[in-house]
Design a protein around this motif. Structure first.
Motif, short mmCIF file in Angstrom:
data_model
loop_
_atom_site.label_atom_id
_atom_site.label_comp_id
_atom_site.label_asym_id
_atom_site.label_seq_id
_atom_site.Cartn_x
_atom_site.Cartn_y
_atom_site.Cartn_z
N SER A 178 7.15 8.11 10.04
CA SER A 178 5.73 7.92 9.75
C SER A 178 5.52 6.84 8.70
CB SER A 178 5.11 9.22 9.25
OG SER A 178 5.20 10.22 10.23
N GLY A 179 6.41 6.75 7.76
CA GLY A 179 6.30 5.78 6.67
C GLY A 179 7.25 4.62 6.84
N ILE B 276 2.01 -4.18 11.64
CA ILE B 276 1.52 -3.15 12.56
C ILE B 276 0.35 -2.40 11.94
CG2 ILE B 276 2.10 -0.92 13.63
CD1 ILE B 276 4.93 -2.09 14.12
N LEU B 277 0.47 -2.04 10.67
CA LEU B 277 -0.61 -1.31 10.00
C LEU B 277 -1.87 -2.15 9.89
CD1 LEU B 277 1.34 0.55 7.19
CD2 LEU B 277 0.30 1.54 9.23
N TYR C 146 -9.19 6.36 12.12
CA TYR C 146 -7.74 6.39 11.92
C TYR C 146 -7.05 6.30 13.27
CZ TYR C 146 -8.21 7.70 7.04
OH TYR C 146 -8.48 7.70 5.71
N LYS C 147 -5.92 5.61 13.29
CA LYS C 147 -5.12 5.49 14.51
C LYS C 147 -3.66 5.76 14.19
CE LYS C 147 -8.12 2.11 16.67
NZ LYS C 147 -8.21 0.76 17.23
N ILE C 148 -2.92 6.15 15.20
CA ILE C 148 -1.49 6.41 15.04
C ILE C 148 -0.74 5.09 15.18
CG2 ILE C 148 0.51 7.59 15.99
CD1 ILE C 148 -1.43 9.71 17.09
N PRO C 149 0.01 4.70 14.15
CA PRO C 149 0.81 3.47 14.28
C PRO C 149 1.97 3.68 15.24
CG PRO C 149 1.16 4.48 12.13
CD PRO C 149 0.14 5.29 12.84
N TYR D 265 -0.89 12.77 8.99
CA TYR D 265 -0.89 12.39 10.41
C TYR D 265 -0.82 13.64 11.30
CZ TYR D 265 -0.25 7.35 9.62
OH TYR D 265 -0.40 6.04 9.26
N HIS D 266 0.04 14.58 10.93
CA HIS D 266 0.16 15.80 11.73
C HIS D 266 -1.12 16.63 11.70
CE1 HIS D 266 4.20 15.86 13.34
NE2 HIS D 266 4.63 15.34 12.21
#
Length: 98
Positions: free
Chosen positions: A34-35, A10-11, A22-25, A79-80
């Protein structure tokens, strides 16, 4: 191992060649943490430690969690900060807990 491999896929698939944003996985365990790749790695080594049932394997699993856990938290925090629409229900490393 499947969690780890799927999360890495996915990453790797987030950006097209030459893209730098940057994109949100999303998808897989990324719906919960998140991880997800870090979570998969820790689960993998803990499973190996249980299967081998020896002090060195438990020590390796423990130190893996100690080194990867803070990285997962850092990614979660980043990410936040970067994305206003980042899902607030996601945890950093352990689904529904941490």
């Amino acid at each position: 191992m499947a969690i780890n491999m799927h999360s890495d896929h996915i990453l790797r698939s987030l950006r097209k060649p030459g893209e730098i944003t940057y994109k949100i996985p999303s998808g897989g365990m990324f719906e919960f943490v998140s991880g997800a790749n870090f979570f998969g790695e820790i689960v993998e080594w803990c499973g190996y430690a249980v299967a081998a049932w020896s002090l060195p394997t438990f020590a390796f699993a423990f130190f893996t969690a100690c080194s990867i856990g803070p990285r997962a938290y850092q990614h979660h925090r980043d990410y936040h900060q970067k994305f206003e629409d980042y899902p607030h229900s996601r945890k950093a490393l352990i689904p529904f807990i941490l």
